[in-house]
Design a protein around this motif. Structure first.
Motif, PDB file in Angstrom:
ATOM      1  N   UNK A  83       0.816  -1.207   0.000  1.00  0.00           N
ATOM      2  CA  UNK A  83       0.000   0.000   0.000  1.00  0.00           C
ATOM      3  C   UNK A  83       0.861   1.274   0.000  1.00  0.00           C
ATOM      4  N   UNK A  84       2.083   1.189   0.550  1.00  0.00           N
ATOM      5  CA  UNK A  84       2.960   2.360   0.677  1.00  0.00           C
ATOM      6  C   UNK A  84       4.055   2.421  -0.387  1.00  0.00           C
ATOM      7  N   UNK A  85       4.189   1.376  -1.180  1.00  0.00           N
ATOM      8  CA  UNK A  85       5.252   1.352  -2.198  1.00  0.00           C
ATOM      9  C   UNK A  85       4.785   1.986  -3.501  1.00  0.00           C
ATOM     10  N   UNK A  86       5.666   2.726  -4.167  1.00  0.00           N
ATOM     11  CA  UNK A  86       5.310   3.264  -5.491  1.00  0.00           C
ATOM     12  C   UNK A  86       4.915   2.121  -6.421  1.00  0.00           C
ATOM     13  N   UNK A  87       3.953   2.403  -7.298  1.00  0.00           N
ATOM     14  CA  UNK A  87       3.417   1.374  -8.174  1.00  0.00           C
ATOM     15  C   UNK A  87       3.437   1.886  -9.607  1.00  0.00           C
ATOM     16  N   UNK A  88       3.956   1.088 -10.516  1.00  0.00           N
ATOM     17  CA  UNK A  88       4.101   1.509 -11.909  1.00  0.00           C
ATOM     18  C   UNK A  88       2.852   1.258 -12.755  1.00  0.00           C
ATOM     19  N   UNK A  89       1.837   0.611 -12.211  1.00  0.00           N
ATOM     20  CA  UNK A  89       0.598   0.385 -12.964  1.00  0.00           C
ATOM     21  C   UNK A  89      -0.015   1.746 -13.343  1.00  0.00           C
ATOM     22  N   UNK A  90      -0.628   1.836 -14.517  1.00  0.00           N
ATOM     23  CA  UNK A  90      -1.186   3.115 -14.971  1.00  0.00           C
ATOM     24  C   UNK A  90      -2.123   3.787 -13.964  1.00  0.00           C
ATOM     25  N   UNK A  92      -1.855   4.038 -10.865  1.00  0.00           N
ATOM     26  CA  UNK A  92      -1.120   4.704  -9.795  1.00  0.00           C
ATOM     27  C   UNK A  92      -0.103   5.728 -10.295  1.00  0.00           C
ATOM     28  N   UNK A  93       0.288   5.629 -11.555  1.00  0.00           N
ATOM     29  CA  UNK A  93       1.225   6.590 -12.158  1.00  0.00           C
ATOM     30  C   UNK A  93       2.485   6.779 -11.312  1.00  0.00           C
ATOM     31  N   UNK A  94       3.020   5.658 -10.799  1.00  0.00           N
ATOM     32  CA  UNK A  94       4.259   5.723 -10.034  1.00  0.00           C
ATOM     33  C   UNK A  94       4.082   6.071  -8.561  1.00  0.00           C
ATOM     34  N   UNK A  95       2.868   6.349  -8.150  1.00  0.00           N
ATOM     35  CA  UNK A  95       2.615   6.698  -6.739  1.00  0.00           C
ATOM     36  C   UNK A  95       2.159   5.460  -5.967  1.00  0.00           C
ATOM     37  N   UNK A  96       2.268   5.504  -4.655  1.00  0.00           N
ATOM     38  CA  UNK A  96       1.742   4.396  -3.848  1.00  0.00           C
ATOM     39  C   UNK A  96       0.207   4.415  -3.839  1.00  0.00           C
ATOM     40  N   UNK A  97      -0.384   3.268  -3.628  1.00  0.00           N
ATOM     41  CA  UNK A  97      -1.845   3.159  -3.585  1.00  0.00           C
ATOM     42  C   UNK A  97      -2.455   4.050  -2.511  1.00  0.00           C
ATOM     43  N   UNK A  98      -1.762   4.235  -1.390  1.00  0.00           N
ATOM     44  CA  UNK A  98      -2.309   5.061  -0.313  1.00  0.00           C
ATOM     45  C   UNK A  98      -2.594   6.477  -0.805  1.00  0.00           C
ATOM     46  N   UNK A  99      -1.785   6.985  -1.722  1.00  0.00           N
ATOM     47  CA  UNK A  99      -2.010   8.337  -2.243  1.00  0.00           C
ATOM     48  C   UNK A  99      -3.351   8.423  -2.966  1.00  0.00           C
ATOM     49  N   UNK A 100      -3.630   7.456  -3.810  1.00  0.00           N
ATOM     50  CA  UNK A 100      -4.889   7.434  -4.553  1.00  0.00           C
ATOM     51  C   UNK A 100      -6.074   7.263  -3.600  1.00  0.00           C
ATOM     52  N   UNK A 101      -5.937   6.347  -2.662  1.00  0.00           N
ATOM     53  CA  UNK A 101      -7.032   6.076  -1.736  1.00  0.00           C
ATOM     54  C   UNK A 101      -7.338   7.280  -0.853  1.00  0.00           C
ATOM     55  N   UNK A 102      -6.293   7.933  -0.337  1.00  0.00           N
ATOM     56  CA  UNK A 102      -6.496   9.079   0.552  1.00  0.00           C
ATOM     57  C   UNK A 102      -7.023  10.294  -0.210  1.00  0.00           C
ATOM     58  N   UNK A 103      -6.540  10.490  -1.421  1.00  0.00           N
ATOM     59  CA  UNK A 103      -6.939  11.671  -2.194  1.00  0.00           C
ATOM     60  C   UNK A 103      -8.340  11.533  -2.779  1.00  0.00           C
ATOM     61  N   UNK A 104      -8.672  10.359  -3.273  1.00  0.00           N
ATOM     62  CA  UNK A 104      -9.926  10.165  -4.005  1.00  0.00           C
ATOM     63  C   UNK A 104     -11.065   9.595  -3.154  1.00  0.00           C
ATOM     64  N   UNK A 110     -12.400   2.250  -4.081  1.00  0.00           N
ATOM     65  CA  UNK A 110     -13.050   1.330  -5.020  1.00  0.00           C
ATOM     66  C   UNK A 110     -12.113   0.979  -6.169  1.00  0.00           C
ATOM     67  N   UNK A 111     -11.372   1.963  -6.665  1.00  0.00           N
ATOM     68  CA  UNK A 111     -10.453   1.722  -7.783  1.00  0.00           C
ATOM     69  C   UNK A 111      -9.338   0.763  -7.383  1.00  0.00           C
ATOM     70  N   UNK A 112      -8.791   0.941  -6.190  1.00  0.00           N
ATOM     71  CA  UNK A 112      -7.722   0.049  -5.717  1.00  0.00           C
ATOM     72  C   UNK A 112      -8.280  -1.353  -5.505  1.00  0.00           C
ATOM     73  N   UNK A 113      -9.450  -1.442  -4.928  1.00  0.00           N
ATOM     74  CA  UNK A 113     -10.066  -2.767  -4.711  1.00  0.00           C
ATOM     75  C   UNK A 113     -10.306  -3.470  -6.048  1.00  0.00           C
TER      76      UNK A 113
END
Length: 121
Positions: A83-90, A92-104, A110-113
């Motif tokens: 959840x805290x590691x940068x992710x190269x999947x489109x 996440x755009x290089x950001x960790x999943x926590x960034x997407x989950x906290x921001x959105x 739902x997107x991460x799930x």
């Protein structure tokens, strides 16, 4: 009454998962949609009166993400660290999943799930 019991057990589990994921209190508040630190602290202490329904939905996503990560990864450190590691999947755009989950919020959760469920095939 049942909703309050669900909120209590859900919040306890949520905070335990956040400890394992090493999520900051600010990020915890963002995941729950609660920007009020006093309310967040109250929930952490077990006062679950008046927990909004959307918080239960958010907790449900976190529980599902946690379970899926522990299904995908063979060891606990990998699962909890993802959840805290940068992710190269489109998504996440290089950001960790926590960034997407906290921001959105709910949409990010739902997107991460959905992403993780797709990884299970």
């Amino acid at each position: 009454m049942i909703e309050q019991e669900l909120a209590g057990s859900g919040l306890r589990t949520f905070f335990r998962i956040c400890e394992q994921w090493r999520i900051s209190p600010d990020q915890q508040g963002s995941l729950l949609g609660c920007e009020d630190r006093r309310t967040l602290d109250s929930w952490r202490r077990g006062d679950c009166a008046g927990v909004p329904g959307d918080v239960l939905i958010r907790i449900s996503y976190v529980l599902g993400i946690y379970k899926t990560l522990h299904t995908i990864f063979p060891n606990e450190l990998q699962a909890d660290g993802w959840i805290m590691r940068p992710n190269s999947a489109p998504l996440f755009a290089g950001r960790p999943a926590i960034d997407l989950m906290a921001k959105e919020g709910i949409d990010g959760l739902a997107a991460v799930r959905e992403y993780l469920d797709a990884q299970l095939g």
